[in-house]
Design a protein around this motif. Structure first.
Motif, PDB file in Angstrom:
ATOM      1  N   ARG A 256      14.046   3.392  -5.974  1.00 54.37           N
ATOM      2  CA  ARG A 256      13.286   2.768  -7.073  1.00 54.37           C
ATOM      3  C   ARG A 256      14.144   1.853  -7.934  1.00 54.37           C
ATOM      4  NH1 ARG A 256       8.769   6.555  -9.896  1.00 54.37           N
ATOM      5  NH2 ARG A 256       8.077   4.562 -10.721  1.00 54.37           N
TER       6      ARG A 256
ATOM      7  N   PHE B 161       3.289  -4.239  -1.050  1.00 50.63           N
ATOM      8  CA  PHE B 161       3.576  -5.669  -1.032  1.00 50.63           C
ATOM      9  C   PHE B 161       5.061  -5.854  -0.768  1.00 50.63           C
ATOM     10  CE2 PHE B 161      -0.246  -5.144  -3.533  1.00 50.63           C
ATOM     11  CZ  PHE B 161      -1.051  -6.170  -3.061  1.00 50.63           C
TER      12      PHE B 161
ATOM     13  N   TYR C   6       1.190  -0.357  -5.039  1.00 51.90           N
ATOM     14  CA  TYR C   6       0.113  -0.161  -6.017  1.00 51.90           C
ATOM     15  C   TYR C   6      -0.942   0.748  -5.420  1.00 51.90           C
ATOM     16  CZ  TYR C   6       1.803  -3.695  -9.273  1.00 51.90           C
ATOM     17  OH  TYR C   6       2.549  -4.392 -10.194  1.00 51.90           O
ATOM     18  N   PRO C   7      -1.762   1.471  -6.217  1.00 50.41           N
ATOM     19  CA  PRO C   7      -1.911   1.291  -7.657  1.00 50.41           C
ATOM     20  C   PRO C   7      -0.847   1.964  -8.503  1.00 50.41           C
ATOM     21  CG  PRO C   7      -3.397   3.007  -6.913  1.00 50.41           C
ATOM     22  CD  PRO C   7      -2.740   2.444  -5.680  1.00 50.41           C
ATOM     23  N   GLU C   8       0.075   2.720  -7.906  1.00 53.65           N
ATOM     24  CA  GLU C   8       1.009   3.474  -8.727  1.00 53.65           C
ATOM     25  C   GLU C   8       2.069   2.605  -9.405  1.00 53.65           C
ATOM     26  OE1 GLU C   8       0.288   3.534  -5.531  1.00 53.65           O
ATOM     27  OE2 GLU C   8       1.590   4.946  -4.457  1.00 53.65           O
ATOM     28  N   GLY C   9       2.242   1.353  -8.964  1.00 50.87           N
ATOM     29  CA  GLY C   9       3.191   0.465  -9.627  1.00 50.87           C
ATOM     30  C   GLY C   9       4.635   0.880  -9.454  1.00 50.87           C
ATOM     31  N   VAL C  10       4.996   1.263  -8.240  1.00 52.40           N
ATOM     32  CA  VAL C  10       6.371   1.655  -7.937  1.00 52.40           C
ATOM     33  C   VAL C  10       7.089   0.473  -7.303  1.00 52.40           C
ATOM     34  CG1 VAL C  10       7.779   3.108  -6.411  1.00 52.40           C
ATOM     35  CG2 VAL C  10       5.897   4.114  -7.723  1.00 52.40           C
ATOM     36  N   TRP C  11       8.209   0.079  -7.883  1.00 50.06           N
ATOM     37  CA  TRP C  11       9.004  -1.037  -7.350  1.00 50.06           C
ATOM     38  C   TRP C  11      10.223  -0.464  -6.627  1.00 50.06           C
ATOM     39  CZ3 TRP C  11       8.527  -6.549  -8.859  1.00 50.06           C
ATOM     40  CH2 TRP C  11       7.353  -6.808  -9.581  1.00 50.06           C
TER      41      TRP C  11
ATOM     42  N   HIS D  95      -1.216   0.256  -1.477  1.00 53.08           N
ATOM     43  CA  HIS D  95      -1.111  -1.130  -1.014  1.00 53.08           C
ATOM     44  C   HIS D  95       0.342  -1.562  -1.241  1.00 53.08           C
ATOM     45  CE1 HIS D  95      -3.462  -5.206  -0.674  1.00 53.08           C
ATOM     46  NE2 HIS D  95      -2.336  -5.246  -0.014  1.00 53.08           N
TER      47      HIS D  95
ATOM     48  N   GLY E 269       2.601  -9.127   3.091  1.00 53.62           N
ATOM     49  CA  GLY E 269       3.790  -9.915   2.766  1.00 53.62           C
ATOM     50  C   GLY E 269       3.508 -10.830   1.591  1.00 53.62           C
ATOM     51  N   THR E 270       4.526 -11.101   0.788  1.00 57.35           N
ATOM     52  CA  THR E 270       4.312 -11.944  -0.389  1.00 57.35           C
ATOM     53  C   THR E 270       5.396 -13.019  -0.507  1.00 57.35           C
ATOM     54  OG1 THR E 270       5.729 -10.799  -2.003  1.00 57.35           O
ATOM     55  CG2 THR E 270       3.543  -9.854  -1.617  1.00 57.35           C
TER      56      THR E 270
ATOM     57  N   MET F 266       8.601 -11.551   1.201  1.00 56.08           N
ATOM     58  CA  MET F 266       9.070 -12.261   2.398  1.00 56.08           C
ATOM     59  C   MET F 266       9.595 -13.641   1.996  1.00 56.08           C
ATOM     60  SD  MET F 266       7.934 -10.202   4.817  1.00 56.08           S
ATOM     61  CE  MET F 266       7.651 -11.149   6.321  1.00 56.08           C
TER      62      MET F 266
ATOM     63  N   CYS G 206       7.780 -14.833  -3.749  1.00 62.96           N
ATOM     64  CA  CYS G 206       8.724 -14.215  -4.698  1.00 62.96           C
ATOM     65  C   CYS G 206       8.048 -13.323  -5.739  1.00 62.96           C
ATOM     66  CB  CYS G 206       9.506 -15.312  -5.421  1.00 62.96           C
ATOM     67  SG  CYS G 206      10.785 -14.655  -6.507  1.00 62.96           S
ATOM     68  N   MET G 207       8.609 -12.107  -5.920  1.00 62.05           N
ATOM     69  CA  MET G 207       8.129 -11.211  -6.979  1.00 62.05           C
ATOM     70  C   MET G 207       9.143 -11.058  -8.112  1.00 62.05           C
ATOM     71  SD  MET G 207       5.731  -8.366  -5.154  1.00 62.05           S
ATOM     72  CE  MET G 207       6.813  -7.756  -3.853  1.00 62.05           C
TER      73      MET G 207
ATOM     74  N   MET H  68      12.084   0.178 -10.445  1.00 61.48           N
ATOM     75  CA  MET H  68      11.186   0.165 -11.629  1.00 61.48           C
ATOM     76  C   MET H  68      10.099   1.183 -11.416  1.00 61.48           C
ATOM     77  SD  MET H  68      10.101  -3.284 -13.581  1.00 61.48           S
ATOM     78  CE  MET H  68       9.566  -4.371 -12.259  1.00 61.48           C
TER      79      MET H  68
END
Lengths: 103, 103
Positions: free
Chosen positions: A101, A8, A68-73, A6, A52-53, A11, A55-56, A103
């Motif tokens: 990457r 994210f 996600y689920p791997e949590g790669v930024w 998934h 789309g999201t 935007m 602010c992260m 994070m």
């Protein structure tokens, strides 16, 4: 059905000249569209969701995309980087694209 | 630092009367604010990130909130449900709130 990945894509838009900038100011609209175009081209609707999201957080590294689920930024993701993310990360047994990457 | 739980709350808005409705029409603004209020109250800024999103799909089950990395999809999340999610799911060794799960 839950996706295998998934994505994210930030935007978030801030007024022009805002000291923090924003992912939209860094070109995230094109990055978001590239994810959707690649998804459509590969027909991976069940494996990959693109959302789309707002602010992260790491606005100075935009456009930001989190998987996600791997949590790669990922940071500074340009439209032309997106096919590589599909090729290397979203294939079976794939691995994150380390050069993007943050994070 | 990566969060222990990253909550994505759909904030998508559609024109009034749109056949698919939207999470905003179901009250997601209040749900998003409740997540942030609870986060602040508990000072869990390092453990829990809250991000608003555009459409995630199950519009008829809104307000929708998805929690990663565990991949738990909650539906019809009202502001008054949010403290229970913190109490039961976001504590150490916590478990999802089954009554709110849609996936």
């Amino acid at each position: 059905m839950k996706p295998k990945h998934h994505v994210f894509v930030c935007m978030n838009r801030r007024p022009e000249g805002h000291p923090r900038g924003s992912c939209q100011a860094s070109g995230s609209q094109g990055t978001f569209e590239a994810f959707n175009t690649e998804l459509e081209k590969r027909g991976m609707y069940e494996q990959v969701f693109v959302t789309g999201t707002f602010c992260m957080g790491p606005c100075d590294r935009g456009p930001v995309a989190v998987v996600y689920p791997e949590g790669v930024w990922y940071g500074n993701v340009k439209p032309e980087d997106v096919s590589e993310i599909f090729d290397k990360h979203f294939v079976d047994g794939g691995e994150p694209v380390e050069r993007l990457r943050i994070m």
